[in-house]
Design an enzyme around this catalytic site. Structure first.
Site, PDB file in Angstrom:
ATOM      1  N   GLY A 100       0.827  -1.213   0.000  1.00 38.38           N
ATOM      2  CA  GLY A 100       0.000   0.000   0.000  1.00 38.38           C
ATOM      3  C   GLY A 100       0.849   1.246   0.000  1.00 38.38           C
ATOM      4  N   ASN A 101       0.255   2.376   0.349  1.00 34.94           N
ATOM      5  CA  ASN A 101       1.019   3.622   0.431  1.00 34.94           C
ATOM      6  C   ASN A 101       0.460   4.470   1.578  1.00 34.94           C
ATOM      7  OD1 ASN A 101      -1.087   5.498  -0.674  1.00 34.94           O
ATOM      8  ND2 ASN A 101      -0.883   4.086  -2.407  1.00 34.94           N
ATOM      9  N   ARG A 102       1.092   5.623   1.816  1.00 37.05           N
ATOM     10  CA  ARG A 102       0.774   6.406   3.011  1.00 37.05           C
ATOM     11  C   ARG A 102      -0.381   7.384   2.826  1.00 37.05           C
ATOM     12  NH1 ARG A 102       5.664   9.526   4.365  1.00 37.05           N
ATOM     13  NH2 ARG A 102       4.216  10.467   5.839  1.00 37.05           N
ATOM     14  N   SER A 103      -1.057   7.339   1.697  1.00 38.68           N
ATOM     15  CA  SER A 103      -2.144   8.306   1.482  1.00 38.68           C
ATOM     16  C   SER A 103      -3.253   8.136   2.532  1.00 38.68           C
ATOM     17  CB  SER A 103      -2.733   8.109   0.088  1.00 38.68           C
ATOM     18  OG  SER A 103      -3.904   8.874  -0.022  1.00 38.68           O
TER      19      SER A 103
END
Ligand SMILES: Cc1cc2nc3c(=O)[nH]c(=O)nc-3n(C[C@H](O)[C@H](O)[C@H](O)COP(=O)(O)O)c2cc1C
Length: 415
Positions: free
Chosen positions: A218-221
């Site tokens: 995933g990512n930090r958004s």
């Protein structure tokens, strides 16, 4: 504040109508040019002459002006449309229970209610009425409808009411009403309904690509920027389709939420609803890679593990290729170095109408923060988006998107 900005003061038929005289005076003191529109009930409480003498402008109250269509004279236009289009704000003092109900239901049977429907300027209501009328569920539901549509309500105070009762429903102080007008005009976009009739498709959050049934890439958004855009677009009157990857946020009221997890799910939701959209804003952080062969059972620890990643679909490119000719597409780019150069390269590569570039290398703005800063890039312009809350930035982005579209339309008309 620019001098002599035209403000329309609507006066409805309540006892507090006399207080509108002081509001008009204070608006003049604040440098505005107030023009007055009265309902016929308001004319029972006050003579239009009072306002005409103070403002130096004819008071408007009838949809059916005497000389319109009369033989011999020039037709000078449709008064309520002229007023709707030339005013900077409509402030209604006092807003009666009756008027609030009419505005909430789109009834247009006199000058003021028709002008309200025809204007895209910010609208501010200062209600005043008997406490039971104020607390009635019908009045409160109508006010909620208007708030959701971006109308600003200057809440009445509590105290002794002209009807002899004590409680809520007393017109706010005149100075508070004038301050609300000034503040609304100082925050362009915040209370406008300039997206009425538009369908805005917004993506938000960070997509997740499964590694196995319990883990993902995933990512930090956080989704905060996309959700702020959705809330603001809705406030400004748009129908909003919010395609959201997982976030910890509650969907803004009145938006249609389409929950997705992976890039493929986001792609199919976006392409499915694209034909409905007049404006697309891709604020989601979309994974560039997915795990080529996710495990069907939970992976156990047994020494080093190598994950093979494969590129995901380029949703932004597909939107640009498939959109209808009138649909404006805005992309987002999160950059950590050479922010403007990389942003401009992405703008050209993707063929979007505009790109919002954020520098996400710091901790004060960008991912997971409530604040943001960046640039709004178009093929011809680099516009700074100064550091602000994501909510304020959302309004600026919508302002620039509308200005860009207006500019394109004018260019097209000129050619
Ligand atoms: C003496 C008197 C005082 C009134 N005061 C108020 C008031 O303060 N607030 C209100 O909502 N209605 C009040 N009303 C009722 C409105 O005048 C009535 O609902 C009218 O239809 C409003 O018309 P308008 O909304 O087109 O101005 C009052 C009526 C009378 C006769």
């Amino acid at each position: 504040m620019p001098e002599q900005l035209k403000i329309t003061v609507g006066v409805a038929g309540g006892i507090a109508a006399y207080k509108a005289v002081e509001v008009v005076r204070q608006l003049q003191d604040a440098g505005f040019d107030p023009h007055v529109v009265m309902t016929s009930a308001a004319e029972r409480f006050l003579q239009p002459l009072t306002f005409a003498a103070i403002t130096g402008h004819k008071v408007l109250s009838s949809l059916w002006s005497e000389d319109a269509g009369a033989s011999g004279g020039e037709f000078s236009g449709i008064d309520h449309i002229n007023e709707a289009q030339t005013t900077s704000a409509l402030v209604i003092v006092p807003a009666t229970a009756d008027l609030i109900a009419k505005l909430a239901h789109g009834i247009a049977d006199d000058f003021l209610t028709t002008m309200y429907l025809a204007t895209t300027a910010p609208v501010i209501l200062a209600p005043a009425m008997n406490v039971n009328m104020w607390l009635h569920p019908a009045t409160q539901a109508n006010l909620e409808t208007l708030r959701e549509r971006g109308v600003r309500i200057v809440e009445p105070g509590a105290g002794y009411l002209a009807c002899g009762m004590v409680g809520g429903g007393r017109l706010a102080e005149e100075s508070t009403i004038v301050a609300a007008v000034s503040e609304t005009l100082a925050n362009p976009g915040a209370y406008r309904s300039d997206l009425t009739g538009e369908t805005v498709l917004i993506t938000a959050g960070g997509t997740r690509e499964p590694i196995d049934p319990v883990r993902y890439v995933g990512n930090r958004s956080s989704g905060k920027m996309g959700y702020a855009l959705a809330a603001k677009a809705r406030r400004r009157g748009a129908r909003v389709l919010l395609v959201s990857a997982p976030t910890a946020l509650e969907a803004p009221a009145g938006c249609e939420l389409l929950s997705v997890i992976t890039v493929e799910e986001m792609r199919s939701a976006v392409l499915d609803r694209l034909p409905e959209a007049s404006l697309v804003i891709m604020a989601a952080a979309v994974s560039d890679y997915r795990v080529a062969r996710p495990a069907s059972e939970k992976l156990r620890r047994k020494g080093p593990l190598t994950l093979e990643l494969e590129p995901t679909e380029d949703i932004l490119r597909e939107i640009v290729e498939r959109r209808a000719s009138g649909t404006t597409v805005i992309g987002f780019a999160a950059e950590t170095e050479q922010v403007l150069d990389n942003g401009r390269a992405k703008l050209e590569r993707k063929g979007v109408d505009a790109l919002v570039v954020n520098d996400v290398s710091g901790t004060e703005t960008g991912f997971d923060s409530d604040r943001n800063a960046g640039w709004f890039l178009t093929p011809g312009e680099t516009i700074e988006l100064p550091e602000s809350t994501k909510t304020a930035m959302a309004d600026r982005i919508l302002d620039h998107a509308l200005a860009l579209r207006m500019h394109r339309y004018e260019m097209k008309q000129a050619n």
